[in-house]
Scaffold this active site. Structure first.
Site, PDB file in Angstrom:
ATOM      1  N   GLY A  25       0.860  -1.230   0.011  1.00  0.00           N
ATOM      2  CA  GLY A  25      -0.081   0.076   0.098  1.00  0.00           C
ATOM      3  C   GLY A  25       1.108   1.480   0.198  1.00  0.00           C
ATOM      4  O   GLY A  25       1.882   1.258  -0.759  1.00  0.00           O
ATOM      5  N   GLY A  27       2.653   2.680   2.322  1.00  0.00           N
ATOM      6  CA  GLY A  27       3.950   2.419   3.324  1.00  0.00           C
ATOM      7  C   GLY A  27       4.555   2.121   1.460  1.00  0.00           C
ATOM      8  O   GLY A  27       6.177   1.995   2.157  1.00  0.00           O
ATOM      9  N   TYR A 178     -12.404   3.199  15.108  1.00  0.00           N
ATOM     10  CA  TYR A 178     -10.765   3.524  13.947  1.00  0.00           C
ATOM     11  C   TYR A 178     -10.947   5.101  13.896  1.00  0.00           C
ATOM     12  O   TYR A 178      -9.790   5.255  14.363  1.00  0.00           O
ATOM     13  CB  TYR A 178     -11.790   3.136  12.440  1.00  0.00           C
TER      14      TYR A 178
END
Length: 313
Positions: A25, A27, A178
């Site tokens: 992703g 990162g 979240y």
């Protein structure tokens, strides 16, 4: 759409970056593009197998890359401490650290607990990165131009933290949990920037978010529970609506490298916070509350056992 992109990243030669969650992703893209522009990059990932594969990919895509892998499980404070200790041992006592990208994260998972008993989203998204930053802080403090970039989310707007129930023990709702963890990321950045400024440090603490980007994040919760239909819906939503990870990583890369980034700034996609080139992002007022950020900081030090001795006051 025109605007800042990866080709605008300044030369990073001679700089060292640690990127958490760099195996996939945004990162992975963040680590790859920093390496492409000359930085020595450390991929800090939970899975040794996936981390090794990501390292191979980076070396294939960027033959000049200077990159390495180190195991880091943010859901286990023992692993966080082991990462920091091995990094200190192998990098040398006097070496600095230029960039810490607190990227790894979990989203809307069923209720779980970390190895240390924390609610998983709060434990990984906030506490793990709080501990990691504190343990690596001495290296950052002695590095001119160092930056700490913490990846939050536009979904921080779903909920403020509940300082009396940080681990959602009274009422666990996955999306609220979240949102609270992503609010915690912004409050952490706010308080870290304030404390750095109070000590006269030039280290920049900033935050970023990717908007809606195509990653594995969205489908992780449904996949964990075996909810095939929900997993398929998330996958289709990614295909139809999300921007690619190469675009989603731009706010993080901007916050890490652009010369005009200010402490406690929040960078995200310009188009409704959803997609497009990076720019200044809206944030909820509660993420700029000094009292809340200080109380979260104190609680985080107590929960993790990591004390930011150099930034007291």
């Amino acid at each position: 759409m025109t605007g800042w992109n990866a080709s605008d990243i300044p030369d990073q030669s001679g700089r060292t970056a640690v990127v958490t969650g760099a195996n996939s992703g945004i990162g992975y893209v963040t680590a790859r593009e920093l390496a492409r522009h000359g930085a020595r990059v450390v991929l800090a990932c939970r899975s040794e197998e996936r981390g090794a594969r990501a390292l191979e990919r980076i070396r294939a895509e960027v033959p000049s890359a200077v990159a390495g892998f180190r195991c880091l499980d943010l859901a286990d404070l023992g692993s966080v401490r082991a990462f920091a200790e091995s990094y200190a041992r192998d990098e040398g006592a006097g070496d600095g650290l230029d960039l810490l990208i607190n990227n790894a994260g979990l989203m809307a998972l069923p209720h779980r607990q970390t190895a240390d008993g924390f609610e998983t989203q709060f434990g990984v998204n906030h506490l793990g990165h709080f501990a990691l930053t504190g343990l690596l802080l001495p290296r950052l403090l002695r590095t001119p131009g160092a930056r700490i970039v913490t990846v939050s989310s536009a979904f921080h707007a779903l909920a403020n933290i509940d300082i009396g129930d940080l681990n959602s023990e009274r009422d666990y709702r996955r999306w609220i949990a979240y949102g609270r963890s992503k609010t915690a990321n912004l409050l952490f950045t706010h308080e870290l920037a304030r404390r750095l400024a109070a000590t006269g440090s030039g280290v920049v603490a900033a935050a970023a978010h990717p908007g809606y980007a195509q990653t594995n994040l969205q489908a992780a919760g449904p996949k964990m529970e075996g909810r095939k239909v929900a997993e398929r819906v998330m996958w289709l939503g990614n295909r139809a609506l999300a921007q690619p990870a190469t675009k989603g990583a731009l706010p993080s890369l901007y916050a890490a490298t652009a010369p005009d980034v200010r402490p406690d700034s929040f960078t995200g996609p310009r188009v409704l916070g959803w997609q497009g080139a990076p720019g200044r992002s809206w944030r909820a007022k509660w993420t700029l509350n000094d009292t809340a950020s200080e109380r979260l900081w104190e609680a985080s030090e107590s929960l993790t056992g990591v004390r930011y001795a150099a930034l007291k006051g």
